[in-house]
Design an enzyme around this catalytic site. Structure first.
Site, mmCIF file in Angstrom:
data_model
loop_
_atom_site.group_PDB
_atom_site.id
_atom_site.type_symbol
_atom_site.label_atom_id
_atom_site.label_comp_id
_atom_site.label_asym_id
_atom_site.label_seq_id
_atom_site.Cartn_x
_atom_site.Cartn_y
_atom_site.Cartn_z
ATOM 1 N N ASP A 3 -7.791 4.064 6.681
ATOM 2 C CA ASP A 3 -6.599 4.611 6.306
ATOM 3 C C ASP A 3 -6.269 5.709 6.291
ATOM 4 O O ASP A 3 -5.257 6.275 5.332
ATOM 5 C CB ASP A 3 -7.514 4.611 4.650
ATOM 6 C CG ASP A 3 -5.925 5.250 3.739
ATOM 7 O OD1 ASP A 3 -4.662 4.629 3.582
ATOM 8 O OD2 ASP A 3 -5.970 4.933 2.335
ATOM 9 N N ASP A 12 0.681 -0.962 0.045
ATOM 10 C CA ASP A 12 -0.611 0.112 0.011
ATOM 11 C C ASP A 12 1.058 1.300 -0.111
ATOM 12 O O ASP A 12 1.879 1.749 0.635
ATOM 13 C CB ASP A 12 -1.121 0.002 1.050
ATOM 14 C CG ASP A 12 -1.673 1.728 1.281
ATOM 15 O OD1 ASP A 12 -2.761 1.684 0.436
ATOM 16 O OD2 ASP A 12 -1.458 2.011 2.263
#
Lengths: 420, 318
Positions: free
Chosen positions: A304, A151
């Site tokens: 996130d 990520d």
């Protein structure tokens, strides 16, 4: 002599309950606890109790970017936000692609927040997140990584991604993929659509995400290996995930509060605070995301959490980094999904707690006797304004700044220890 | 100027033509008419902005816009100061915010900014007290170009553009000129067509108040004016075009195309021109070409813009 804590009159799934905690573990959860001499008593009348939530997707920035956030401040933010555990991504400096980095992170967490929130590092899928060589996943797993992900710098090559999935599976780790075709997403600053076309900003198409989601789904089916799709943002992706689940593909997916509540019109005024990757999509995508959360196509909620220093967002849109600092406001923001009638309170808990634990094989929290006493109290009626001062994260970068929120974490216990 | 002084200019900044009403746009163009007359005189300088400071902050390369603003300011007796990226601390990594605050501390009346980022002018406008004039921000807007284009067309079409059709031809995707012109020309009553290959069309173009074409032969039929856009040559390297000669074959405005337009159709180009690529050389120089008229109009329009914004506080509400 054992320590006893009694939480009285809390509301849990529509019932008024008392919770008895003995020596940091759940002793009972029931309609009425007997008075116990020497017990610490907390009256929770008017408050809801939730098992501590798990945020499976955060960026704590340490090591390397402590000016944005560090493990201490990140876990403090988690505790105040209602999270008892967080999974921290590997795009630190150095990248978390060795046991040394993983162990350093875990040691820092233990030293600063010995009772939790617990930190579960996510190891890099490839060395340095470069997408060229597999990271030493056996070493990362042994050191304590809970999952694997590139990520921040998605793996573009299908062959390399396949090998990441296979190798991670060997060590019992699941790969979390930031679905993004790097060629389609190159140098983009917002969603590609009517708004980006009108205001003259290079946009990222939904296909940049959904094409990789399709790749991951097809690989998962072919290899018969589970895959987890990170921060899904658009209609096309959820349609693919829905199709895959119907076929029995072992795919799971997450989304964030901002993809369920706001859209790309937030960027009309070039606000760097609303710049996030994947970008905020169209109102139609937001509607599709909400529907997908409701029907279970989207398995879990994550933040996130991506804190940045003030000066980094104090610039033009195309110069600003991506990211929203999310843990402070996530529970209040997503509580609106319950009050709007989109999901039930039980589903709310499931998406933030039980399903994350199941997907990533983390300790479950069902208020069972003997389980760690990890829970928080939540006032569903309190209205408060999200100000920089109200945020525990070092990062004050959120498009929800200045907005009135409804619902607030009032107290939080982890292992029976009051951390908020 | 008697009539102008009764009109209180309501805007602190000029960020795009979308902020202007038709009345305001026409007032600005009317004001430019008066300055245009001054520009025809043997002595072209008036003391209107004596004592006012105008900073020309051009973080992106520009010849004609910067010079045009400089000439405009000087003709109004303003003190103009030019700052380019290479001559500013932006090259040393200074943020736009800090550069802006530094400029603000010098207490200018107007900052004219050109910047590579869409939204840069708005960014300054939200933070600084002085007037901000957008001289082009990223792909977003170029209001002064649109206004000078309208000014040039007004000299032929009059104030009312209804019944007129204009074609904008070329790289719409990256063009701030196109975005501002589409808005302003529609406000003034014209019908607008755009023509470009799909790779040079922005997302959502079909929602704009334009008719979209990919075929130039169809697009040019019966139009009253064609506005060619400059093609940045690096678009080929970016994979948006296969070959510049193929582009020229398909989208370069030639006499053959112009013959399909309305009789006496006007030809425009914001410059600098790539002759033979987006416009045939003979068409660029033909009698119907407004290319040099646009340059002359630019000075008058920018004089009007500086005048209205630099004197706004003197004239009333902020």
């Amino acid at each position: 002599m054992s320590s006893i804590l009694i939480i009285q009159n809390a509301e849990y799934l529509g019932e008024t309950v008392d919770i008895v905690v003995r020596d940091g573990k759940i002793d009972s959860v029931g309609p009425k606890a007997d008075a116990t001499e020497g017990a610490e008593v907390f009256d929770a009348a008017g408050l809801k109790v939730f098992p501590s939530f798990i945020d499976c997707h955060v960026h704590l920035r340490e090591p390397g970017f402590e000016y944005k956030e560090d493990i201490n401040s990140g876990l403090r933010c988690a505790a105040h936000g209602g999270f008892g555990a967080v999974m921290a991504m590997a795009n630190t400096k150095p990248v978390n692609d060795t046991a040394a980095v993983t162990k350093t992170m875990l040691a820092k967490a233990k030293a600063t927040w010995p009772h939790g929130p617990r930190l579960y590092p996510v190891g890099a899928a490839t060395v340095g997140l470069e997408g060229k060589e597999l990271a030493p996943m056996a070493e990362l797993a042994a050191a304590g990584c809970a999952a694997i992900s590139n990520d921040g710098r998605p793996v573009g090559g299908a062959e390399m991604f396949r090998r990441c999935m296979e190798y991670a599976h060997t060590y019992g780790l699941i790969v979390i993929d930031h679905c993004e075709d790097p060629t389609l997403a190159k140098e983009t600053h917002m969603n590609e659509g009517a708004t980006s076309g009108r205001i003259g900003v290079k946009g990222q198409s939904v296909v940049a995400e959904s094409m990789q989601a399709a790749r991951d789904i097809l690989l998962s089916e072919y290899l018969d290996i589970p895959v987890h799709l990170a921060h899904i943002s658009c209609k096309q992706s959820v349609e693919l995930i829905r199709w895959a689940k119907q076929r029995g593909v072992r795919v799971t997916a997450e989304t964030c509060p901002h993809y369920l509540l706001i859209d790309d019109r937030e960027l009309e005024n070039y606000s760097p605070m609303a710049k996030v990757n994947p970008p905020l999509r169209t109102p139609a995508d937001v509607e599709a995301m909400r529907e997908a959360l409701k029907d279970g196509t989207i398995d879990i909620l994550v933040t996130d959490h991506a804190p940045h220093a003030e000066h980094e967002k104090e610039c033009t849109l195309d110069e600003a980094p991506n990211g929203i600092s999310g843990m402070d406001s996530a529970v209040a923001l997503t509580w609106t999904l319950v009050t709007d009638g989109l999901i039930s309170e039980a589903d709310f808990i499931k998406r933030w707690c039980h399903e994350p634990a199941r997907i990533f094989n983390l300790p479950a929290n069902n208020f069972e006797k003997g389980a760690p006493a990890d829970f928080f109290l939540f006032d569903p009626e309190e209205r408060w304004v999200l100000t920089p001062e109200a945020m525990q994260s070092k990062g004050k970068n959120t498009p929800f700044l200045g907005r009135m929120l409804k619902g607030r974490v009032k107290a939080h216990w982890l292992g029976g220890v009051k951390v908020v | 100027m008697q009539e102008n002084q009764r009109f209180t200019w309501p805007h602190k900044d000029l960020l795009d033509v979308s902020q202007l009403t038709v009345e305001e746009a026409n007032h600005l163009l009317d004001t430019a008419e008066q300055f245009h007359e001054i520009n025809q005189r043997p002595v072209k300088k008036v003391p209107t902005l004596k004592g006012k400071s105008v900073i020309l902050f051009f973080a992106e390369a520009s010849t004609r816009t910067k010079t045009s603003f400089d000439v405009a300011g000087k003709r109004l007796s303003a003190d103009t100061f030019a700052l380019t990226k290479s001559g500013s601390s932006l090259t040393k990594g200074e943020s736009l915010k800090d550069t802006a605050l530094t400029l603000q501390a010098m207490n200018p009346d107007v900052i004219v900014i050109r910047h590579w980022s869409s939204g840069a002018a708005q960014y300054l406008a939200e933070r600084l007290d002085c007037a901000i004039v957008n001289a082009g921000d990223g792909w977003h807007a170029h209001p002064t170009q649109a206004l000078l284009d309208a000014f040039s067309l007004r000299q032929h079409w009059g104030r009312d553009f209804s019944g007129k059709t204009l074609l904008i031809l070329g790289d719409i995707l990256h063009s701030r000129v196109a975005r501002s012109n589409v808005i302003l020309l529609n406000k003034l009553g014209a019908k607008v067509r755009v023509c470009a290959p799909r790779t040079l069309q922005p997302a959502g173009l079909n929602d704009w108040p334009v008719t979209v074409y990919t075929n130039l032969n169809e697009a040019v039929q019966g139009v009253d004016a064609v506005m060619c856009l400059r093609l940045q040559l690096e678009r080929q390297q970016a994979g948006l075009l296969p070959d510049l000669s193929e582009y020229a074959t398909t989208y370069c405005l030639t006499a053959r195309h112009l013959a399909m337009a309305a009789p006496g159709a006007l030809v425009m180009h914001p410059g600098p021109m790539n002759r033979g690529l987006e416009i045939a050389s003979d068409i660029a120089d033909c009698a119907e070409s407004l290319v040099l008229t646009q340059v002359a109009s630019g000075v008058a329009v920018r004089m009007a813009i500086l005048y209205l914004h630099a004197t706004r506080k003197d004239g009333g509400s902020k």
